[in-house]
Design a protein around this motif. Structure first.
Motif, PDB file in Angstrom:
ATOM      1  N   ARG A 117       0.818  -1.216   0.000  1.00 64.42           N
ATOM      2  CA  ARG A 117       0.000   0.000   0.000  1.00 64.42           C
ATOM      3  C   ARG A 117       0.849   1.262   0.000  1.00 64.42           C
ATOM      4  O   ARG A 117       0.472   2.275  -0.584  1.00 64.42           O
ATOM      5  CB  ARG A 117      -0.940  -0.018   1.206  1.00 64.42           C
ATOM      6  N   GLN A 118       1.976   1.219   0.677  1.00 67.02           N
ATOM      7  CA  GLN A 118       2.827   2.403   0.724  1.00 67.02           C
ATOM      8  C   GLN A 118       3.386   2.729  -0.657  1.00 67.02           C
ATOM      9  O   GLN A 118       3.408   3.892  -1.071  1.00 67.02           O
ATOM     10  CB  GLN A 118       3.957   2.202   1.729  1.00 67.02           C
ATOM     11  N   LEU A 119       3.828   1.718  -1.384  1.00 66.95           N
ATOM     12  CA  LEU A 119       4.324   1.947  -2.741  1.00 66.95           C
ATOM     13  C   LEU A 119       3.210   2.470  -3.631  1.00 66.95           C
ATOM     14  O   LEU A 119       3.421   3.374  -4.447  1.00 66.95           O
ATOM     15  CB  LEU A 119       4.904   0.655  -3.312  1.00 66.95           C
ATOM     16  N   GLN A 120       1.996   1.924  -3.481  1.00 64.43           N
ATOM     17  CA  GLN A 120       0.883   2.390  -4.306  1.00 64.43           C
ATOM     18  C   GLN A 120       0.554   3.848  -4.001  1.00 64.43           C
ATOM     19  O   GLN A 120       0.248   4.632  -4.905  1.00 64.43           O
ATOM     20  CB  GLN A 120      -0.346   1.515  -4.073  1.00 64.43           C
ATOM     21  N   ASP A 121       0.615   4.231  -2.740  1.00 64.85           N
ATOM     22  CA  ASP A 121       0.398   5.636  -2.376  1.00 64.85           C
ATOM     23  C   ASP A 121       1.422   6.529  -3.055  1.00 64.85           C
ATOM     24  O   ASP A 121       1.102   7.621  -3.543  1.00 64.85           O
ATOM     25  CB  ASP A 121       0.497   5.813  -0.854  1.00 64.85           C
ATOM     26  N   ILE A 122       2.674   6.085  -3.087  1.00 68.52           N
ATOM     27  CA  ILE A 122       3.733   6.871  -3.718  1.00 68.52           C
ATOM     28  C   ILE A 122       3.459   7.038  -5.205  1.00 68.52           C
ATOM     29  O   ILE A 122       3.591   8.140  -5.760  1.00 68.52           O
ATOM     30  CB  ILE A 122       5.103   6.198  -3.487  1.00 68.52           C
ATOM     31  N   VAL A 123       3.054   5.958  -5.866  1.00 63.56           N
ATOM     32  CA  VAL A 123       2.761   6.022  -7.309  1.00 63.56           C
ATOM     33  C   VAL A 123       1.615   6.992  -7.576  1.00 63.56           C
ATOM     34  O   VAL A 123       1.683   7.819  -8.495  1.00 63.56           O
ATOM     35  CB  VAL A 123       2.424   4.620  -7.855  1.00 63.56           C
ATOM     36  N   PHE A 124       0.554   6.913  -6.785  1.00 63.37           N
ATOM     37  CA  PHE A 124      -0.586   7.809  -6.979  1.00 63.37           C
ATOM     38  C   PHE A 124      -0.189   9.271  -6.788  1.00 63.37           C
ATOM     39  O   PHE A 124      -0.727  10.163  -7.447  1.00 63.37           O
ATOM     40  CB  PHE A 124      -1.710   7.456  -6.005  1.00 63.37           C
ATOM     41  N   LYS A 125       0.742   9.525  -5.871  1.00 53.57           N
ATOM     42  CA  LYS A 125       1.167  10.898  -5.631  1.00 53.57           C
ATOM     43  C   LYS A 125       2.105  11.397  -6.728  1.00 53.57           C
ATOM     44  O   LYS A 125       2.134  12.591  -7.034  1.00 53.57           O
ATOM     45  CB  LYS A 125       1.850  11.003  -4.260  1.00 53.57           C
ATOM     46  N   MET A 126       2.857  10.497  -7.335  1.00 58.17           N
ATOM     47  CA  MET A 126       3.825  10.907  -8.351  1.00 58.17           C
ATOM     48  C   MET A 126       3.199  11.093  -9.730  1.00 58.17           C
ATOM     49  O   MET A 126       3.658  11.924 -10.512  1.00 58.17           O
ATOM     50  CB  MET A 126       4.956   9.868  -8.446  1.00 58.17           C
ATOM     51  N   VAL A 127       2.160  10.317 -10.044  1.00 61.36           N
ATOM     52  CA  VAL A 127       1.565  10.337 -11.385  1.00 61.36           C
ATOM     53  C   VAL A 127       0.235  11.078 -11.331  1.00 61.36           C
ATOM     54  O   VAL A 127      -0.727  10.588 -10.733  1.00 61.36           O
ATOM     55  CB  VAL A 127       1.357   8.904 -11.919  1.00 61.36           C
ATOM     56  N   PRO A 128       0.123  12.256 -11.944  1.00 64.15           N
ATOM     57  CA  PRO A 128      -1.106  13.050 -11.879  1.00 64.15           C
ATOM     58  C   PRO A 128      -2.302  12.294 -12.444  1.00 64.15           C
ATOM     59  O   PRO A 128      -2.201  11.653 -13.485  1.00 64.15           O
ATOM     60  CB  PRO A 128      -0.773  14.283 -12.736  1.00 64.15           C
ATOM     61  N   PHE A 129      -3.412  12.365 -11.756  1.00 62.69           N
ATOM     62  CA  PHE A 129      -4.713  11.864 -12.186  1.00 62.69           C
ATOM     63  C   PHE A 129      -4.777  10.335 -12.306  1.00 62.69           C
ATOM     64  O   PHE A 129      -5.797   9.800 -12.744  1.00 62.69           O
ATOM     65  CB  PHE A 129      -5.128  12.482 -13.533  1.00 62.69           C
ATOM     66  N   LEU A 130      -3.734   9.621 -11.942  1.00 71.32           N
ATOM     67  CA  LEU A 130      -3.755   8.164 -12.073  1.00 71.32           C
ATOM     68  C   LEU A 130      -4.830   7.548 -11.189  1.00 71.32           C
ATOM     69  O   LEU A 130      -5.607   6.700 -11.630  1.00 71.32           O
ATOM     70  CB  LEU A 130      -2.378   7.585 -11.720  1.00 71.32           C
ATOM     71  N   GLU A 131      -4.908   7.969  -9.931  1.00 73.68           N
ATOM     72  CA  GLU A 131      -5.902   7.394  -9.027  1.00 73.68           C
ATOM     73  C   GLU A 131      -7.318   7.778  -9.462  1.00 73.68           C
ATOM     74  O   GLU A 131      -8.232   6.934  -9.444  1.00 73.68           O
ATOM     75  CB  GLU A 131      -5.660   7.867  -7.589  1.00 73.68           C
ATOM     76  N   GLU A 132      -7.501   9.010  -9.887  1.00 73.66           N
ATOM     77  CA  GLU A 132      -8.823   9.452 -10.336  1.00 73.66           C
ATOM     78  C   GLU A 132      -9.280   8.645 -11.551  1.00 73.66           C
ATOM     79  O   GLU A 132     -10.437   8.199 -11.619  1.00 73.66           O
ATOM     80  CB  GLU A 132      -8.761  10.942 -10.685  1.00 73.66           C
ATOM     81  N   ASP A 133      -8.384   8.441 -12.517  1.00 76.30           N
ATOM     82  CA  ASP A 133      -8.733   7.657 -13.704  1.00 76.30           C
ATOM     83  C   ASP A 133      -9.046   6.214 -13.343  1.00 76.30           C
ATOM     84  O   ASP A 133      -9.964   5.603 -13.898  1.00 76.30           O
ATOM     85  CB  ASP A 133      -7.578   7.684 -14.713  1.00 76.30           C
ATOM     86  N   GLU A 134      -8.292   5.666 -12.412  1.00 71.93           N
ATOM     87  CA  GLU A 134      -8.526   4.279 -12.011  1.00 71.93           C
ATOM     88  C   GLU A 134      -9.880   4.127 -11.328  1.00 71.93           C
ATOM     89  O   GLU A 134     -10.608   3.158 -11.576  1.00 71.93           O
ATOM     90  CB  GLU A 134      -7.406   3.824 -11.074  1.00 71.93           C
ATOM     91  N   ARG A 135     -10.241   5.075 -10.482  1.00 72.36           N
ATOM     92  CA  ARG A 135     -11.560   5.028  -9.839  1.00 72.36           C
ATOM     93  C   ARG A 135     -12.678   5.069 -10.879  1.00 72.36           C
ATOM     94  O   ARG A 135     -13.672   4.344 -10.784  1.00 72.36           O
ATOM     95  CB  ARG A 135     -11.717   6.201  -8.861  1.00 72.36           C
ATOM     96  N   SER A 136     -12.509   5.929 -11.886  1.00 77.27           N
ATOM     97  CA  SER A 136     -13.523   6.051 -12.932  1.00 77.27           C
ATOM     98  C   SER A 136     -13.670   4.746 -13.708  1.00 77.27           C
ATOM     99  O   SER A 136     -14.776   4.314 -14.038  1.00 77.27           O
ATOM    100  CB  SER A 136     -13.149   7.186 -13.893  1.00 77.27           C
ATOM    101  N   ARG A 137     -12.564   4.099 -14.005  1.00 78.50           N
ATOM    102  CA  ARG A 137     -12.606   2.853 -14.771  1.00 78.50           C
ATOM    103  C   ARG A 137     -13.212   1.713 -13.955  1.00 78.50           C
ATOM    104  O   ARG A 137     -13.949   0.876 -14.489  1.00 78.50           O
ATOM    105  CB  ARG A 137     -11.196   2.485 -15.245  1.00 78.50           C
ATOM    106  N   ILE A 138     -12.895   1.661 -12.655  1.00 81.99           N
ATOM    107  CA  ILE A 138     -13.493   0.629 -11.806  1.00 81.99           C
ATOM    108  C   ILE A 138     -15.007   0.832 -11.732  1.00 81.99           C
ATOM    109  O   ILE A 138     -15.794  -0.118 -11.841  1.00 81.99           O
ATOM    110  CB  ILE A 138     -12.877   0.668 -10.401  1.00 81.99           C
ATOM    111  N   TYR A 139     -15.421   2.086 -11.585  1.00 78.02           N
ATOM    112  CA  TYR A 139     -16.848   2.394 -11.513  1.00 78.02           C
ATOM    113  C   TYR A 139     -17.543   1.974 -12.805  1.00 78.02           C
ATOM    114  O   TYR A 139     -18.603   1.328 -12.787  1.00 78.02           O
ATOM    115  CB  TYR A 139     -17.035   3.893 -11.274  1.00 78.02           C
ATOM    116  N   ALA A 140     -16.940   2.316 -13.960  1.00 83.72           N
ATOM    117  CA  ALA A 140     -17.521   1.946 -15.249  1.00 83.72           C
ATOM    118  C   ALA A 140     -17.557   0.432 -15.431  1.00 83.72           C
ATOM    119  O   ALA A 140     -18.527  -0.121 -15.978  1.00 83.72           O
ATOM    120  CB  ALA A 140     -16.722   2.600 -16.385  1.00 83.72           C
TER     121      ALA A 140
END
Length: 279
Positions: A117-140
């Motif tokens: 989880r810590q590495l995933q948090d780092i990736v989400f913070k480093m890559v703009p909009f990655l987490e937002e896009d992933e949430r949208s795709r999971i929802y779809a």
């Protein structure tokens, strides 16, 4: 999840200008940023130097799909990390690590993977909009199949326009420094030396580690081997107090067996040395 893996591959390969890959600069932008960074560094030598995101790719991208980590998952036997969906699919037809080919488990390799989880948090913070896009795709993904959307996944349409400040704060990912509850053992790794004839190893720069109590002494050895870049003909002996530990012992068992005598400031103290295998 197919949607997650496809998104990572598609956006890495074909949507360099999208919001997901805004961090991937064009060649001209890279040169401009590099020149600016160089001038800034020359002007202020004490300031930290800015680095382009691509220099971190070896640490934040999955070797199987070549995309940024989604649900970063680590193999406990060798500590290599992949997207969860990628490594689960890989284990359908192989029980070896895709990176180092070590046998993860003879019959059930999925037993030997853990979320990072810590590495995933780092990736989400480093890559703009990655987490937002992933949430949208999971929802779809769930909506298209008529399935109930998991509670942590919020619909993008549920928050039109600007979000209230408190709501926006609640949707932010957890801090990189948040310690997951399963990491319940703090270690202090003390290097006591190497046997004569063992050379060309790196010093252990990080001797304080927080891990799960279910981790074994074997995992500690693998961590030491990886960080110190040890050769295979070198043996790592791990000692707690005056007791040489077995590789199969879990750290929780070591804590319970050794008691408070093995602790220093709440940390389990393990001494380790490098020896040559017996002839």
């Amino acid at each position: 999840m197919n949607g997650t893996v496809d998104r990572v591959v598609e956006e890495e390969g074909s949507t360099r200008g999208s919001s997901r890959t805004d961090a991937s600069l064009s060649g001209e932008d890279e040169r401009r940023d590099s020149d600016h960074s160089q001038r800034t560094h020359e002007t202020h030598p004490d300031d930290e130097r800015s680095l382009p995101l691509r220099e971190f790719y070896p640490y934040i991208r999955c070797a199987l799909c070549n995309g940024f980590y989604i649900d970063a998952t680590t193999i406990t036997e060798c500590l290599h990390t992949f997207c969860k969906s990628c490594i689960v699919k890989h284990f359908f037809y192989s029980n070896r690590c895709p990176n180092c080919s070590i046998v993860v488990h003879q019959t059930q390799p999925l037993y030997s993977i853990r979320p990072d989880r810590q590495l995933q948090d780092i990736v989400f913070k480093m890559v703009p909009f990655l987490e937002e896009d992933e949430r949208s795709r999971i929802y779809a993904f769930y909506k298209q199949r008529g399935l109930d959307v998991p509670k942590p996944v919020a619909s993008p349409s549920m928050y039109p326009g600007k979000l209230p400040q408190r709501q926006k704060k609640d949707m932010l990912p957890q801090s990189v420094f948040t310690i997951p509850s399963e990491l319940d053992v703090s270690l202090m790794l003390e290097f006591v030396g190497a046997e004569k004839g063992i050379e060309n190893y790196k010093p252990l720069e990080r001797k304080y580690v927080r891990v799960s109590g279910e981790a074994t002494v074997r995992h500690v050895e693998l961590f030491i081997r990886r960080k110190m870049e040890l050769s295979q003909n070198c043996k790592v002996d791990v000692v707690c107090g005056e007791h040489l530990l077995e590789q199969c012992q879990t750290l929780r068992e070591v804590c319970n067996t050794m008691g408070k005598n093995a602790l220093q400031d709440g940390m389990l103290v393990l001494h380790f040395g490098l020896v040559l295998p017996a002839q």
